[in-house]
Design a protein around this motif. Structure first.
Motif, PDB file in Angstrom:
ATOM      1  N   TRP A  16      28.580  80.203  37.770  1.00  0.00           N
ATOM      2  CA  TRP A  16      29.089  78.878  38.306  1.00  0.00           C
ATOM      3  C   TRP A  16      30.446  79.383  38.263  1.00  0.00           C
ATOM      4  CZ3 TRP A  16      26.724  74.622  40.000  1.00  0.00           C
ATOM      5  CH2 TRP A  16      25.887  74.126  38.739  1.00  0.00           C
ATOM      6  N   ASP A  20      32.619  78.846  42.401  1.00  0.00           N
ATOM      7  CA  ASP A  20      33.869  78.489  42.244  1.00  0.00           C
ATOM      8  C   ASP A  20      34.340  80.123  42.477  1.00  0.00           C
ATOM      9  OD1 ASP A  20      32.370  76.148  41.670  1.00  0.00           O
ATOM     10  OD2 ASP A  20      33.541  76.995  39.465  1.00  0.00           O
ATOM     11  N   PHE A  47      20.232  76.676  44.668  1.00  0.00           N
ATOM     12  CA  PHE A  47      20.176  75.197  43.727  1.00  0.00           C
ATOM     13  C   PHE A  47      21.711  75.126  43.732  1.00  0.00           C
ATOM     14  CE2 PHE A  47      19.942  71.877  40.903  1.00  0.00           C
ATOM     15  CZ  PHE A  47      19.441  71.151  41.691  1.00  0.00           C
ATOM     16  N   PHE A  51      23.800  72.077  45.100  1.00  0.00           N
ATOM     17  CA  PHE A  51      24.720  71.192  44.155  1.00  0.00           C
ATOM     18  C   PHE A  51      26.040  71.045  44.068  1.00  0.00           C
ATOM     19  CE2 PHE A  51      26.675  70.838  39.393  1.00  0.00           C
ATOM     20  CZ  PHE A  51      25.827  69.080  38.964  1.00  0.00           C
ATOM     21  N   LEU A  52      26.607  71.633  44.395  1.00  0.00           N
ATOM     22  CA  LEU A  52      28.507  72.254  44.279  1.00  0.00           C
ATOM     23  C   LEU A  52      28.659  71.253  45.035  1.00  0.00           C
ATOM     24  CD1 LEU A  52      29.586  75.403  42.493  1.00  0.00           C
ATOM     25  CD2 LEU A  52      29.371  73.014  41.960  1.00  0.00           C
ATOM     26  N   ALA A  54      27.398  69.230  46.896  1.00  0.00           N
ATOM     27  CA  ALA A  54      27.165  67.407  47.501  1.00  0.00           C
ATOM     28  C   ALA A  54      28.329  66.961  46.484  1.00  0.00           C
ATOM     29  CB  ALA A  54      25.628  67.286  47.151  1.00  0.00           C
ATOM     30  N   LEU A  55      28.936  67.862  45.222  1.00  0.00           N
ATOM     31  CA  LEU A  55      29.324  66.891  44.701  1.00  0.00           C
ATOM     32  C   LEU A  55      30.788  67.358  45.971  1.00  0.00           C
ATOM     33  CD1 LEU A  55      29.296  68.934  41.403  1.00  0.00           C
ATOM     34  CD2 LEU A  55      29.588  66.147  41.839  1.00  0.00           C
ATOM     35  N   GLY A  56      30.761  67.946  46.473  1.00  0.00           N
ATOM     36  CA  GLY A  56      32.073  67.838  47.222  1.00  0.00           C
ATOM     37  C   GLY A  56      32.424  66.739  48.626  1.00  0.00           C
ATOM     38  N   ARG A  57      31.078  66.692  48.472  1.00  0.00           N
ATOM     39  CA  ARG A  57      30.885  65.036  49.631  1.00  0.00           C
ATOM     40  C   ARG A  57      31.061  63.873  48.947  1.00  0.00           C
ATOM     41  NH1 ARG A  57      26.580  68.422  51.349  1.00  0.00           N
ATOM     42  NH2 ARG A  57      24.696  67.269  50.733  1.00  0.00           N
ATOM     43  N   CYS A  58      30.738  64.283  47.776  1.00  0.00           N
ATOM     44  CA  CYS A  58      31.605  62.906  46.612  1.00  0.00           C
ATOM     45  C   CYS A  58      33.064  62.243  47.131  1.00  0.00           C
ATOM     46  CB  CYS A  58      31.679  62.980  45.031  1.00  0.00           C
ATOM     47  SG  CYS A  58      29.300  62.977  45.073  1.00  0.00           S
ATOM     48  N   ARG A  59      33.722  63.159  47.853  1.00  0.00           N
ATOM     49  CA  ARG A  59      35.460  63.065  47.742  1.00  0.00           C
ATOM     50  C   ARG A  59      35.630  61.740  48.967  1.00  0.00           C
ATOM     51  NH1 ARG A  59      39.053  67.821  49.327  1.00  0.00           N
ATOM     52  NH2 ARG A  59      41.449  65.804  49.666  1.00  0.00           N
ATOM     53  N   HIS A  60      35.752  60.581  48.318  1.00  0.00           N
ATOM     54  CA  HIS A  60      36.678  59.850  49.361  1.00  0.00           C
ATOM     55  C   HIS A  60      36.639  59.574  50.349  1.00  0.00           C
ATOM     56  CE1 HIS A  60      37.274  55.150  49.079  1.00  0.00           C
ATOM     57  NE2 HIS A  60      38.293  55.809  49.732  1.00  0.00           N
ATOM     58  N   GLN A  63      40.085  55.579  54.296  1.00  0.00           N
ATOM     59  CA  GLN A  63      41.450  55.198  54.085  1.00  0.00           C
ATOM     60  C   GLN A  63      42.056  54.182  53.004  1.00  0.00           C
ATOM     61  OE1 GLN A  63      44.018  56.623  56.982  1.00  0.00           O
ATOM     62  NE2 GLN A  63      42.234  57.806  57.291  1.00  0.00           N
ATOM     63  N   MET A  64      43.241  54.396  52.352  1.00  0.00           N
ATOM     64  CA  MET A  64      43.649  53.910  51.773  1.00  0.00           C
ATOM     65  C   MET A  64      44.975  52.852  52.440  1.00  0.00           C
ATOM     66  SD  MET A  64      47.399  54.368  49.408  1.00  0.00           S
ATOM     67  CE  MET A  64      48.727  54.365  50.670  1.00  0.00           C
TER      68      MET A  64
END
Lengths: 82, 190
Positions: A16, A20, A47, A51-52, A54-60, A63-64
């Motif tokens: 990790w 990172d 893998f 996985f990391l 994909a986590l980065g793509r979880c960012r909202h 637009q606010m």
């Protein structure tokens, strides 16, 4: 002087930190070298990298809503803060 | 720093704070409340902001603390477990992945877009693990920056982060099983 090397356990314990980019340069190179030559560890690293990513793509991504800014400014005004 | 400069700098970060609040709450209404609470707290304590420091990081710290307080209000109590042994957590995560390699789950997951499943899984993580993942993996902060935002030592950031990643991988294995990819029983959390 030969390059420092590490075994699978050491490489995986630092995986990790390696992905990172939180390792010292020497340790980073050591893990990188190990992964390049270890058929056992490489799939784990690949893998974990996916996985990391994909986590980065979880960012909202949305637009606010403009109503949020108005609500915040109204609240600040009510409190006499602006 | 003048009050006008402060206002300009922190108000310009509202989009960042909203996105961070959305990542923490996964709910637009709660995120809006959290942004409002964050800015009220920030403006009340604007004198504590160090000129030249990172306004975004400062606001994230306030936002995360406000989020924890909102959870405390909802749950009445909460347990913030300070974990140690980051290397063990890192190895535990890899060992869990090794099991997924062994039963073929990892191969199947590697061919899928994991982001939607992970977004749901993040929302199911408890604190302090959810914040660690959001701050480092979703928002892209370094361990040092996360240490500042979360108000804990770097070792604690690593430990929480690795534990959170392990929990997320376990949830991915559940996801794969529920999707019919594998019938292997879920490994107990050690």
């Amino acid at each position: 002087m030969s390059k420092p090397t590490c075994d699978c356990t050491t490489a995986m314990a630092q995986l990790w930190d390696y992905l990172d980019e939180e390792l010292t340069e020497e340790r980073y190179e050591m893990v990188k070298e190990h992964l390049a030559n270890c058929a056992h560890c490489l799939p784990h690293a690949e893998f974990a990298q996916g996985f990391l990513s994909a986590l980065g793509r979880c960012r909202h991504a949305g637009q606010m809503p403009e109503g949020v800014r108005h609500a915040v400014m109204d609240a600040l005004k009510r409190e006499g803060l602006v | 720093m003048s009050r006008e400069e402060f206002d300009r700098e922190v108000l310009a970060r509202m989009e960042d704070v909203y996105r961070f609040a959305m990542s923490l709450t996964r709910d637009a209404s709660r995120a809006e409340d959290l942004v409002q609470e964050t800015y009220l707290r920030a403006f009340r304590s604007w004198q504590t902001f160090q000129p030249g420091s990172d306004a975004r990081r400062w606001l994230f710290t306030i936002c995360r603390n406000a989020f924890l307080r909102s959870l405390e209000r909802e749950r009445g109590t909460m347990s913030l477990e300070d974990l140690t042994g980051g290397d063990q957590d890192a190895l535990g995560s890899v060992m869990h992945h090794a099991r997924m390699v062994g039963d073929g789950t990892a191969d199947r997951l590697a061919r899928m877009d994991l982001a939607p499943a992970l977004a749901d899984a993040i929302g199911q993580l408890n604190e302090p693990f959810r914040s660690a993942v959001v701050v480092v993996d979703v928002e892209g902060n370094s361990y040092e920056e996360a240490s500042e935002i979360l108000g804990v030592p770097i070792g604690t950031v690593r430990s929480r982060l690795f534990r959170a990643r392990r929990q997320l991988q376990e949830r991915l294995a559940d996801y794969a099983r529920d999707a019919g990819f594998t019938t292997v029983a879920r490994e107990p959390v050690s």
